[in-house]
Design a protein around this motif. Structure first.
Motif, PDB file in Angstrom:
ATOM      1  N   VAL A 309       0.857  -1.199   0.000  1.00 58.90           N
ATOM      2  CA  VAL A 309       0.000   0.000   0.000  1.00 58.90           C
ATOM      3  C   VAL A 309       0.886   1.240   0.000  1.00 58.90           C
ATOM      4  N   GLU A 310       0.759   2.026  -1.057  1.00 57.72           N
ATOM      5  CA  GLU A 310       1.540   3.269  -1.108  1.00 57.72           C
ATOM      6  C   GLU A 310       0.706   4.371  -0.490  1.00 57.72           C
ATOM      7  N   ILE A 311       1.191   4.902   0.604  1.00 60.69           N
ATOM      8  CA  ILE A 311       0.372   5.903   1.300  1.00 60.69           C
ATOM      9  C   ILE A 311       1.264   6.805   2.145  1.00 60.69           C
ATOM     10  N   ASP A 312       0.905   8.053   2.192  1.00 57.87           N
ATOM     11  CA  ASP A 312       1.594   9.012   3.046  1.00 57.87           C
ATOM     12  C   ASP A 312       1.376   8.611   4.518  1.00 57.87           C
ATOM     13  N   GLN A 313       2.410   8.808   5.339  1.00 57.69           N
ATOM     14  CA  GLN A 313       2.333   8.348   6.725  1.00 57.69           C
ATOM     15  C   GLN A 313       1.175   8.994   7.494  1.00 57.69           C
ATOM     16  N   ALA A 314       0.995  10.296   7.299  1.00 61.19           N
ATOM     17  CA  ALA A 314      -0.072  10.984   8.038  1.00 61.19           C
ATOM     18  C   ALA A 314      -1.449  10.500   7.576  1.00 61.19           C
ATOM     19  N   ASP A 315      -1.584  10.193   6.273  1.00 60.16           N
ATOM     20  CA  ASP A 315      -2.856   9.662   5.775  1.00 60.16           C
ATOM     21  C   ASP A 315      -3.131   8.298   6.408  1.00 60.16           C
ATOM     22  N   PHE A 316      -2.081   7.477   6.506  1.00 59.79           N
ATOM     23  CA  PHE A 316      -2.264   6.150   7.082  1.00 59.79           C
ATOM     24  C   PHE A 316      -2.672   6.253   8.551  1.00 59.79           C
ATOM     25  N   ARG A 317      -2.015   7.169   9.277  1.00 56.01           N
ATOM     26  CA  ARG A 317      -2.374   7.363  10.689  1.00 56.01           C
ATOM     27  C   ARG A 317      -3.844   7.771  10.809  1.00 56.01           C
ATOM     28  N   ALA A 318      -4.290   8.657   9.911  1.00 58.39           N
ATOM     29  CA  ALA A 318      -5.676   9.136   9.975  1.00 58.39           C
ATOM     30  C   ALA A 318      -6.648   7.981   9.712  1.00 58.39           C
ATOM     31  N   ILE A 319      -6.295   7.103   8.761  1.00 61.33           N
ATOM     32  CA  ILE A 319      -7.189   5.967   8.467  1.00 61.33           C
ATOM     33  C   ILE A 319      -7.200   4.981   9.635  1.00 61.33           C
ATOM     34  N   MET A 320      -6.032   4.771  10.251  1.00 59.14           N
ATOM     35  CA  MET A 320      -5.987   3.872  11.423  1.00 59.14           C
ATOM     36  C   MET A 320      -6.838   4.435  12.562  1.00 59.14           C
ATOM     37  N   ASP A 321      -6.782   5.751  12.762  1.00 56.91           N
ATOM     38  CA  ASP A 321      -7.582   6.368  13.825  1.00 56.91           C
ATOM     39  C   ASP A 321      -9.073   6.215  13.528  1.00 56.91           C
ATOM     40  N   LEU A 322      -9.411   6.393  12.252  1.00 60.47           N
ATOM     41  CA  LEU A 322     -10.815   6.232  11.851  1.00 60.47           C
ATOM     42  C   LEU A 322     -11.284   4.805  12.135  1.00 60.47           C
ATOM     43  N   ARG A 323     -10.450   3.851  11.782  1.00 55.03           N
ATOM     44  CA  ARG A 323     -10.819   2.446  12.004  1.00 55.03           C
ATOM     45  C   ARG A 323     -11.000   2.130  13.482  1.00 55.03           C
ATOM     46  N   ASP A 374      -9.388   7.457  -0.668  1.00 50.73           N
ATOM     47  CA  ASP A 374     -10.671   8.099  -0.421  1.00 50.73           C
ATOM     48  C   ASP A 374     -11.817   7.139  -0.763  1.00 50.73           C
ATOM     49  N   ALA A 375     -11.634   6.405  -1.867  1.00 50.02           N
ATOM     50  CA  ALA A 375     -12.696   5.486  -2.310  1.00 50.02           C
ATOM     51  C   ALA A 375     -12.897   4.372  -1.279  1.00 50.02           C
ATOM     52  N   VAL A 376     -11.795   3.858  -0.730  1.00 51.34           N
ATOM     53  CA  VAL A 376     -11.919   2.778   0.273  1.00 51.34           C
ATOM     54  C   VAL A 376     -12.637   3.311   1.514  1.00 51.34           C
ATOM     55  N   VAL A 377     -12.240   4.501   1.951  1.00 48.23           N
ATOM     56  CA  VAL A 377     -12.865   5.076   3.145  1.00 48.23           C
ATOM     57  C   VAL A 377     -14.354   5.322   2.890  1.00 48.23           C
ATOM     58  N   GLU A 378     -14.687   5.794   1.715  1.00 48.29           N
ATOM     59  CA  GLU A 378     -16.114   6.040   1.414  1.00 48.29           C
ATOM     60  C   GLU A 378     -16.904   4.734   1.416  1.00 48.29           C
ATOM     61  N   ASN A 388     -23.770  -0.891   9.693  1.00 50.70           N
ATOM     62  CA  ASN A 388     -22.992  -2.137   9.571  1.00 50.70           C
ATOM     63  C   ASN A 388     -21.561  -1.895  10.077  1.00 50.70           C
ATOM     64  N   TRP A 389     -21.442  -1.816  11.381  1.00 52.18           N
ATOM     65  CA  TRP A 389     -20.151  -1.462  11.986  1.00 52.18           C
ATOM     66  C   TRP A 389     -19.076  -2.472  11.610  1.00 52.18           C
ATOM     67  N   GLU A 390     -19.419  -3.737  11.748  1.00 51.98           N
ATOM     68  CA  GLU A 390     -18.396  -4.766  11.517  1.00 51.98           C
ATOM     69  C   GLU A 390     -17.953  -4.755  10.049  1.00 51.98           C
ATOM     70  N   SER A 391     -18.893  -4.580   9.124  1.00 48.84           N
ATOM     71  CA  SER A 391     -18.523  -4.550   7.702  1.00 48.84           C
ATOM     72  C   SER A 391     -17.630  -3.344   7.414  1.00 48.84           C
ATOM     73  N   ALA A 392     -17.939  -2.215   8.044  1.00 50.64           N
ATOM     74  CA  ALA A 392     -17.129  -1.005   7.821  1.00 50.64           C
ATOM     75  C   ALA A 392     -15.702  -1.234   8.310  1.00 50.64           C
ATOM     76  N   ALA A 393     -15.598  -1.802   9.525  1.00 56.34           N
ATOM     77  CA  ALA A 393     -14.252  -2.049  10.067  1.00 56.34           C
ATOM     78  C   ALA A 393     -13.514  -3.068   9.209  1.00 56.34           C
ATOM     79  N   ARG A 394     -14.257  -4.108   8.748  1.00 58.78           N
ATOM     80  CA  ARG A 394     -13.607  -5.152   7.947  1.00 58.78           C
ATOM     81  C   ARG A 394     -13.070  -4.586   6.631  1.00 58.78           C
ATOM     82  N   ARG A 395     -13.851  -3.667   6.026  1.00 59.36           N
ATOM     83  CA  ARG A 395     -13.408  -3.071   4.756  1.00 59.36           C
ATOM     84  C   ARG A 395     -12.049  -2.379   4.938  1.00 59.36           C
ATOM     85  N   LEU A 396     -11.917  -1.648   6.049  1.00 56.93           N
ATOM     86  CA  LEU A 396     -10.652  -0.938   6.299  1.00 56.93           C
ATOM     87  C   LEU A 396      -9.552  -1.910   6.719  1.00 56.93           C
TER      88      LEU A 396
END
Ligand code: SF4
Length: 436
Positions: A309-323, A374-378, A388-396
């Motif tokens: 996964v190619e991703i900026d570190q701060a973006d990855f941190r933000a997605i981990m926090d969201l998850r 962005d598409a994955v998060v959406e 669908n909490w579990e499905s949302a978490a599983r997607r991430l």
């Protein structure tokens, strides 16, 4: 690292406290819950050295000190003192260990009995261990009070008649009464005025040379640790995450937690004050339910993305926090978009899903992500439109699961090891540890 044998060897030490473990809890069918205050800690302390144990409040430093003095019984692991497992000692061997290993507590106000004079306090260990004659004990007490910078005229005074620094000197004299080899200094200066702290630290330094003492210094104050320690062990949530020579820890820290701790120290020079200070985000997780893998991963600004996964570190941190928030179900779905969506029955109408996702993203993410992420998060947030909490978490999770949450990092080898996937074999590491 010294080639000589350690005086203290701590191996995989564990100390858990149990909640919901009373008879009544068992009758009511409650499951006991382990609070993992110390969870697999290992380190050596060599004769004559001062090892610092640092970390935020509640990380298990004091429990480690108390368990390795056998003031608390361990849940697991072993501690050797002078080659003997202290948890196997009993009878006169245990008494000897108690003479050799003493403690100076943080708070000189509460650790001295207010009904005893300073002379009685310092003499008490000699009485308990039946050392010498009465007059020899009195002579030793006078000698000790003078060694710690107090006057023998003060023998008959009570603790409330002394200043904070003087009371800590009495505590140190008491700890030295039995001529120990090893002292645990548990935040020995944190209750003292800054002006008095240096005097007490200098006293401890002088006494170490004079009596060949070995110290474990427990402190949250990094300036104190830098001033007096030879090596430093950094603790986070019951584990050692880095250990090494004091200069290397302060000038070339490896572990992201150590770096963050050092960044949080106010700068003395104007040049350094101008530098950006990274602050540690988030709260320390509960030791009742520590994160899987690396315990620092919920706050780590370097958390390792999957290798593909190619991703900026701060973006990855933000997605981990969201998850994290989604996994904790820590989002109020009913109030998204100031409640303008009809969320009856736990879902919004299909036609409102795009607006709901946009509003939710605005609330939960403070940054714009590249289109692919962005598409994955959406996708994940669209699952929340139907609760669908579990499905949302599983997607991430499917897209972004990190080695940091899967595998518990071990301390690597050498004189300055760190427990972090950025070092050692770096199994999935896609980031450079020096880039932060
Ligand atoms: S193992 Fe991962 S989460 Fe833990 S400190 Fe290292 S980079 Fe950060």
């Amino acid at each position: 690292m010294s080639a000589e044998q350690p005086l203290v060897r701590v191996e995989d030490l564990q100390k858990y406290f149990w909640e919901n473990d009373s008879l009544l809890d068992r009758v009511l069918g409650s499951e006991p819950v382990a609070v993992r205050a110390v969870d697999g800690v290992s380190f050596d302390i060599y004769p004559g050295e001062t090892l610092g144990l640092v970390g935020e409040s509640g990380c298990g430093k004091s429990t480690t000190g108390e368990t390795l003095l056998r003031l608390q019984e361990p849940t697991g692991g072993r501690v050797e003192f002078d080659g003997h497992d202290i948890y196997d000692l009993d009878g006169s061997d245990l008494t000897d260990f108690r003479r050799e290993a003493q403690v100076v507590f943080q708070d000189p106000f509460s650790s001295l009995d207010p009904r005893m004079t300073s002379g009685e306090i310092v003499q008490q260990p000699l009485d308990v261990h039946d050392v010498g004659t009465e007059s020899e004990r009195r002579d030793r007490v006078r000698d000790l009070l003078e060694r710690v910078g107090l006057s023998t005229d003060q023998l008959d005074r009570y603790p409330h008649e002394f200043s904070g620094g003087q009371r800590q000197r009495i505590g140190i004299a008491r700890a030295l009464a039995l001529e120990p080899e090893f002292l645990v200094l548990d935040e020995p200066t944190s209750a003292l005025d800054v002006s008095v702290q240096a005097q007490v630290l200098n006293l401890l330094d002088d006494l170490q040379s004079e009596f060949d003492l070995t110290y474990l210094l427990i402190s949250h104050d990094l300036s104190v640790v830098r001033h007096v320690c030879d090596r430093v062990a950094v603790m986070y949530l019951g584990e050692i995450v880095e250990i090494g020579p004091v200069d290397e820890i302060f000038t070339e820290p490896k572990h992201p937690y150590t770096k963050a701790l050092l960044e949080s120290v106010p700068r003395a020079s104007t040049d350094e004050r101008a530098r950006d200070r990274e602050t540690l985000a988030g709260d320390v997780p509960s030791p009742r339910d520590p994160p899987s893998g690396c315990r620092f991963r919920t706050r780590c600004p370097m958390v390792v993305p999957p290798a593909d996964v190619e991703i900026d570190q701060a973006d990855f941190r933000a997605i981990m926090d969201l998850r994290e928030r989604i996994e904790r179900r820590d989002v109020s779905l009913e109030t998204v978009g100031d409640g303008r969506f009809d969320f009856e029955d736990g879902s919004v109408p299909d036609t409102d899903v795009p607006g709901f996702v946009a509003a939710l993203k605005d609330r939960l993410l403070e940054r714009d992500l590249p289109p692919r992420h962005d598409a994955v998060v959406e996708d994940a947030l669209a699952e929340l439109a139907a609760s669908n909490w579990e499905s949302a978490a599983r997607r991430l999770r499917t897209e972004y699961e990190s080695v940091c949450e899967r595998d518990r990092p071990e301390l690597d080898e050498g004189p300055h090891p760190a427990a972090c996937h950025l070092y050692g074999d770096r199994p999935d590491a896609a980031v450079d540890p020096d880039s932060w």
